[in-house]
Design a protein around this motif. Structure first.
Motif, PDB file in Angstrom:
ATOM      1  N   ARG A 183       0.857  -1.189   0.000  1.00 64.34           N
ATOM      2  CA  ARG A 183       0.000   0.000   0.000  1.00 64.34           C
ATOM      3  C   ARG A 183       0.888   1.231   0.000  1.00 64.34           C
ATOM      4  NH1 ARG A 183      -4.247   0.858   4.579  1.00 64.34           N
ATOM      5  NH2 ARG A 183      -4.576   2.752   3.334  1.00 64.34           N
ATOM      6  N   ALA A 184       0.599   2.149  -0.882  1.00 70.24           N
ATOM      7  CA  ALA A 184       1.367   3.394  -0.958  1.00 70.24           C
ATOM      8  C   ALA A 184       0.408   4.565  -1.061  1.00 70.24           C
ATOM      9  CB  ALA A 184       2.302   3.374  -2.164  1.00 70.24           C
ATOM     10  N   MET A 185       0.954   5.742  -0.858  1.00 72.16           N
ATOM     11  CA  MET A 185       0.198   6.965  -1.098  1.00 72.16           C
ATOM     12  C   MET A 185       1.096   7.897  -1.898  1.00 72.16           C
ATOM     13  SD  MET A 185      -2.418   8.773  -1.156  1.00 72.16           S
ATOM     14  CE  MET A 185      -3.334   7.362  -0.543  1.00 72.16           C
ATOM     15  N   PRO A 231       5.015   7.543   0.698  1.00 69.92           N
ATOM     16  CA  PRO A 231       5.299   6.518   1.697  1.00 69.92           C
ATOM     17  C   PRO A 231       4.564   5.224   1.367  1.00 69.92           C
ATOM     18  CG  PRO A 231       3.664   8.047   2.524  1.00 69.92           C
ATOM     19  CD  PRO A 231       4.100   8.572   1.190  1.00 69.92           C
ATOM     20  N   TRP A 232       5.071   4.103   1.870  1.00 66.26           N
ATOM     21  CA  TRP A 232       4.443   2.822   1.571  1.00 66.26           C
ATOM     22  C   TRP A 232       4.646   1.833   2.711  1.00 66.26           C
ATOM     23  CZ3 TRP A 232       7.989  -1.318   0.884  1.00 66.26           C
ATOM     24  CH2 TRP A 232       9.324  -0.949   0.674  1.00 66.26           C
ATOM     25  N   HIS A 240      -2.622   8.582   8.101  1.00 67.45           N
ATOM     26  CA  HIS A 240      -2.128   9.921   8.440  1.00 67.45           C
ATOM     27  C   HIS A 240      -1.347  10.513   7.266  1.00 67.45           C
ATOM     28  CE1 HIS A 240      -3.303   9.812  12.679  1.00 67.45           C
ATOM     29  NE2 HIS A 240      -3.000   8.532  12.635  1.00 67.45           N
ATOM     30  N   PHE A 241      -0.559   9.662   6.596  1.00 65.66           N
ATOM     31  CA  PHE A 241       0.163  10.162   5.429  1.00 65.66           C
ATOM     32  C   PHE A 241      -0.798  10.484   4.295  1.00 65.66           C
ATOM     33  CE2 PHE A 241       4.012   8.373   7.410  1.00 65.66           C
ATOM     34  CZ  PHE A 241       4.863   9.449   7.221  1.00 65.66           C
ATOM     35  N   THR A 242      -1.896   9.725   4.198  1.00 67.06           N
ATOM     36  CA  THR A 242      -2.920  10.048   3.207  1.00 67.06           C
ATOM     37  C   THR A 242      -3.479  11.439   3.478  1.00 67.06           C
ATOM     38  OG1 THR A 242      -3.515   7.719   2.934  1.00 67.06           O
ATOM     39  CG2 THR A 242      -5.146   9.346   2.244  1.00 67.06           C
ATOM     40  N   ALA A 243      -3.692  11.735   4.761  1.00 65.38           N
ATOM     41  CA  ALA A 243      -4.223  13.042   5.148  1.00 65.38           C
ATOM     42  C   ALA A 243      -3.238  14.159   4.869  1.00 65.38           C
ATOM     43  CB  ALA A 243      -4.585  13.036   6.631  1.00 65.38           C
ATOM     44  N   MET A 244      -1.941  13.862   4.880  1.00 59.11           N
ATOM     45  CA  MET A 244      -0.943  14.891   4.601  1.00 59.11           C
ATOM     46  C   MET A 244      -0.569  14.927   3.120  1.00 59.11           C
ATOM     47  SD  MET A 244       1.573  14.770   7.939  1.00 59.11           S
ATOM     48  CE  MET A 244       1.981  13.026   7.852  1.00 59.11           C
ATOM     49  N   THR A 245      -0.352  13.759   2.525  1.00 66.17           N
ATOM     50  CA  THR A 245       0.123  13.697   1.144  1.00 66.17           C
ATOM     51  C   THR A 245      -0.901  14.262   0.163  1.00 66.17           C
ATOM     52  OG1 THR A 245       1.425  11.739   1.656  1.00 66.17           O
ATOM     53  CG2 THR A 245       0.966  12.157  -0.661  1.00 66.17           C
ATOM     54  N   ALA A 272      -9.741  15.647  10.122  1.00 66.84           N
ATOM     55  CA  ALA A 272     -10.877  15.415   9.232  1.00 66.84           C
ATOM     56  C   ALA A 272     -10.459  14.606   8.011  1.00 66.84           C
ATOM     57  CB  ALA A 272     -11.495  16.749   8.802  1.00 66.84           C
ATOM     58  N   ALA A 273      -9.259  14.889   7.490  1.00 62.76           N
ATOM     59  CA  ALA A 273      -8.758  14.155   6.324  1.00 62.76           C
ATOM     60  C   ALA A 273      -8.438  12.709   6.695  1.00 62.76           C
ATOM     61  CB  ALA A 273      -7.535  14.845   5.757  1.00 62.76           C
ATOM     62  N   VAL A 274      -7.857  12.482   7.900  1.00 66.17           N
ATOM     63  CA  VAL A 274      -7.586  11.114   8.369  1.00 66.17           C
ATOM     64  C   VAL A 274      -8.879  10.332   8.490  1.00 66.17           C
ATOM     65  CG1 VAL A 274      -6.750   9.712  10.295  1.00 66.17           C
ATOM     66  CG2 VAL A 274      -5.433  11.675   9.549  1.00 66.17           C
ATOM     67  N   ASP A 275      -9.885  10.944   9.088  1.00 64.74           N
ATOM     68  CA  ASP A 275     -11.172  10.266   9.254  1.00 64.74           C
ATOM     69  C   ASP A 275     -11.783   9.910   7.909  1.00 64.74           C
ATOM     70  OD1 ASP A 275     -13.452   9.496  11.088  1.00 64.74           O
ATOM     71  OD2 ASP A 275     -14.489  10.948   9.828  1.00 64.74           O
TER      72      ASP A 275
END
Length: 265
Positions: A114-116, A129-130, A165-170, A256-259
């Motif tokens: 899994r990567a983002m 990140p992955w 969390h990286f999804t919420a930031m990336t 909110a993005a993490v959720d």
């Protein structure tokens, strides 16, 4: 990669993110055109006219049969429609919120990563990140590192939950930065500066600031403190913002993005 590099295919290769990753791999010659596949719903090669040697299909199974590495880049809500039997293929997913266990069930493969990433991959500026499933070996790790380094920076992380969390930031960071830039442009325009000049100035300032953060030795925290210690105009602005709720607002936006990443489907 070498002349014996494995074939790579991207399901969803014509979407914004899939196309960016595709172009990163092709432009930087990580993969030869003739060893590269994309699938999309229409079978169209629009956007890839400069690469006449790539294979384009509307049949995900045809791509899966032809490729040794399969990148999944469809909207998370469409994940159940991927419909491939990819036993013993290396699967690299950039779909938010689809877990390693779900990916194994969807594809039949035990070699799952899994990567983002982000559309900045096309410029070689993404951070990707992955996290690897239990059956991913050193050779697979080397392959995914090569692929994601073509898109920009990359790191393996050890906790799958951290990928949310990286999804919420990336993903959101370009939007967050654009929002901050919009606020600065609006401020300049309200102060009487011509909109075109305000837009051009802020774009250049953000570009320069990003380059300084990337290539300078100070951490962001160090840089902030240096500016405050200098006690100039920047310090006045930073101290005002530190005393405002802006940090809490940013954290709330990231939460909110993490959720959303965890419940996107």
């Amino acid at each position: 990669m070498t002349e014996t590099a494995p074939t790579i295919g991207i399901i969803g290769g014509s979407g914004m993110l899939g196309r960016a990753i595709s172009l990163a791999l092709l432009d930087r010659k990580v993969i030869a055109e003739t060893d590269f596949w994309i699938s999309n719903r229409s079978g169209s090669r629009a956007g890839f006219e400069q690469f006449p040697g790539i294979h384009v299909t509307s049949d995900n199974s045809q791509l899966a049969d032809a490729c040794e590495i399969i990148i999944l880049s469809v909207p998370p809500g469409s994940a159940s429609g991927i419909s491939i039997d990819a036993d013993n293929r290396l699967i690299v997913s950039v779909m938010a919120g689809v877990t390693l266990a779900e990916l194994q069930a969807l594809t039949g493969s035990s070699r799952i990563i899994r990567a983002m990433s982000s559309p900045a991959a096309e410029l070689g500026l993404a951070y990707s990140p992955w996290v690897a499933g239990a059956q991913v070996d050193a050779a697979d790790r080397a392959l995914v590192t090569t692929i994601l380094e073509a898109c920009g920076g990359t790191d393996e992380i050890m906790e799958e939950a951290h990928l949310d969390h990286f999804t919420a930031m990336t993903g959101p960071v370009p939007g967050f930065v654009a929002f901050y830039a919009q606020c600065m442009i609006d401020y300049a325009v309200r102060s009487g500066i011509a909109p075109a000049i305000a837009d051009r100035a802020v774009r250049q300032l953000f570009f320069a600031s990003g380059a300084m953060l990337m290539h300078g030795k100070p951490t962001p925290s160090d840089h902030v403190q240096e500016m405050i210690d200098y006690a100039g105009t920047t310090a006045a602005g930073l101290i005002s913002m530190q005393n405002s709720p802006i940090a809490e607002a940013i954290a709330e936006g990231l939460d909110a993005a993490v959720d959303r990443a965890r419940n996107i489907r």
